[in-house]
Design a protein around this motif. Sequence first.
Motif, short mmCIF file in Angstrom:
data_model
loop_
_atom_site.label_atom_id
_atom_site.label_comp_id
_atom_site.label_asym_id
_atom_site.label_seq_id
_atom_site.Cartn_x
_atom_site.Cartn_y
_atom_site.Cartn_z
N SER A 30 0.83 -1.21 0.00
CA SER A 30 0.00 0.00 0.00
C SER A 30 0.86 1.25 0.00
CB SER A 30 -0.96 -0.01 1.19
OG SER A 30 -0.24 0.03 2.40
N VAL A 31 1.97 1.26 0.72
CA VAL A 31 2.88 2.41 0.69
C VAL A 31 3.49 2.55 -0.69
CG1 VAL A 31 5.06 3.28 1.60
CG2 VAL A 31 3.33 2.42 3.15
N PHE A 32 3.83 1.43 -1.33
CA PHE A 32 4.39 1.49 -2.67
C PHE A 32 3.40 2.10 -3.66
CE2 PHE A 32 5.44 -0.45 -6.78
CZ PHE A 32 6.74 0.01 -6.92
N VAL A 33 2.17 1.66 -3.63
CA VAL A 33 1.15 2.22 -4.52
C VAL A 33 0.92 3.70 -4.21
CG1 VAL A 33 -1.31 2.14 -5.09
CG2 VAL A 33 0.00 0.05 -4.99
N PHE A 34 0.91 4.05 -2.95
CA PHE A 34 0.70 5.45 -2.56
C PHE A 34 1.84 6.33 -3.08
CE2 PHE A 34 1.14 8.95 0.49
CZ PHE A 34 -0.12 9.53 0.34
N VAL A 35 3.08 5.89 -2.99
CA VAL A 35 4.21 6.70 -3.44
C VAL A 35 4.20 6.84 -4.96
CG1 VAL A 35 6.73 6.70 -3.66
CG2 VAL A 35 5.67 6.26 -1.46
N VAL A 36 3.97 5.75 -5.67
CA VAL A 36 3.99 5.81 -7.13
C VAL A 36 2.84 6.66 -7.65
CG1 VAL A 36 3.76 4.42 -9.22
CG2 VAL A 36 5.22 3.64 -7.37
N GLU A 37 1.64 6.38 -7.23
CA GLU A 37 0.49 7.16 -7.70
C GLU A 37 0.54 8.59 -7.19
OE1 GLU A 37 -1.95 6.35 -9.84
OE2 GLU A 37 -0.89 4.47 -10.18
N SER A 84 3.27 10.35 -6.67
CA SER A 84 4.24 11.11 -7.46
C SER A 84 3.67 11.49 -8.82
CB SER A 84 5.53 10.31 -7.63
OG SER A 84 5.31 9.14 -8.38
N VAL A 85 2.89 10.62 -9.42
CA VAL A 85 2.26 10.94 -10.70
C VAL A 85 1.25 12.07 -10.52
CG1 VAL A 85 0.73 10.06 -12.50
CG2 VAL A 85 2.63 8.67 -11.69
N LEU A 86 0.41 11.96 -9.49
CA LEU A 86 -0.59 13.00 -9.26
C LEU A 86 0.06 14.34 -8.89
CD1 LEU A 86 -3.27 11.00 -7.26
CD2 LEU A 86 -3.44 11.83 -9.60
N ALA A 87 1.13 14.31 -8.11
CA ALA A 87 1.80 15.54 -7.72
C ALA A 87 2.46 16.22 -8.92
CB ALA A 87 2.84 15.26 -6.65
N LEU A 88 3.05 15.45 -9.82
CA LEU A 88 3.65 16.04 -11.01
C LEU A 88 2.61 16.66 -11.92
CD1 LEU A 88 6.46 13.52 -11.91
CD2 LEU A 88 6.74 15.92 -11.34
N LYS A 89 1.47 15.98 -12.06
CA LYS A 89 0.39 16.54 -12.90
C LYS A 89 -0.16 17.82 -12.30
CE LYS A 89 -1.25 12.42 -15.23
NZ LYS A 89 -2.36 11.49 -15.39
N LYS A 90 -0.31 17.83 -10.97
CA LYS A 90 -0.85 19.01 -10.32
C LYS A 90 0.15 20.17 -10.33
CE LYS A 90 -3.56 20.54 -6.56
NZ LYS A 90 -4.90 20.77 -6.98
N ALA A 91 1.44 19.88 -10.12
CA ALA A 91 2.45 20.93 -10.06
C ALA A 91 2.74 21.54 -11.42
CB ALA A 91 3.73 20.37 -9.45
N ALA A 128 11.19 8.07 -8.24
CA ALA A 128 10.35 7.93 -7.05
C ALA A 128 10.00 6.47 -6.79
CB ALA A 128 9.08 8.75 -7.20
N THR A 129 9.71 5.73 -7.87
CA THR A 129 9.38 4.31 -7.73
C THR A 129 10.58 3.51 -7.23
OG1 THR A 129 7.82 4.51 -9.55
CG2 THR A 129 8.53 2.31 -8.99
N THR A 130 11.75 3.78 -7.77
CA THR A 130 12.95 3.06 -7.37
C THR A 130 13.30 3.32 -5.91
OG1 THR A 130 13.75 3.22 -9.63
CG2 THR A 130 15.36 2.66 -7.94
N LEU A 131 13.24 4.57 -5.51
CA LEU A 131 13.56 4.89 -4.11
C LEU A 131 12.54 4.28 -3.15
CD1 LEU A 131 14.70 8.60 -4.47
CD2 LEU A 131 16.13 6.60 -4.03
N ALA A 132 11.27 4.31 -3.53
CA ALA A 132 10.24 3.71 -2.68
C ALA A 132 10.43 2.21 -2.57
CB ALA A 132 8.85 4.02 -3.23
#
Length: 129
Positions: A31-38, A40-47, A64-68
């Motif tokens: 769940s933490v992995f899915v939260f970090v990956v999704e 990061s995608v949502l944050a980039l789209k919003k920013a 972000a995926t690799t670090l997570a």
Amino acid sequence: MSPRRYAIGTANEATHRDFACTTLSEYLSASVFVFVVEGSVLALKKAYGGDVLGAMTNVLVVIATTLALFVLVSSNLNISSGHIKPAITFGTLVTGRVSLVRELYHWVAQLIIFLFPRVSLLRPTTVGM
């Protein structure tokens, strides 16, 4: 070379305390992995609003995926052997390192979060973003 030993597992294994800890650990780390990956995608789209960065967006998501994944595997290594993804879980089953009963529970815990990320994690935290 000695042949591999494959184990099915027993009912006693499924009721053991360590078994519940490893299954919960797999669920939480997935769940933490899915939260970090999704996230990061949502944050980039919003920013940056759309496809402003181009290919750099993909690079940032991969970083972000690799670090997570690195953090989750290293923190989960002593609890449940550090396999976060269902494919790696299948690899441990094929090599005979873990019993079939334990792998089935790990798959269920992982697939619940990977198949239903919006319902279980993203919808409450992103508020419809």
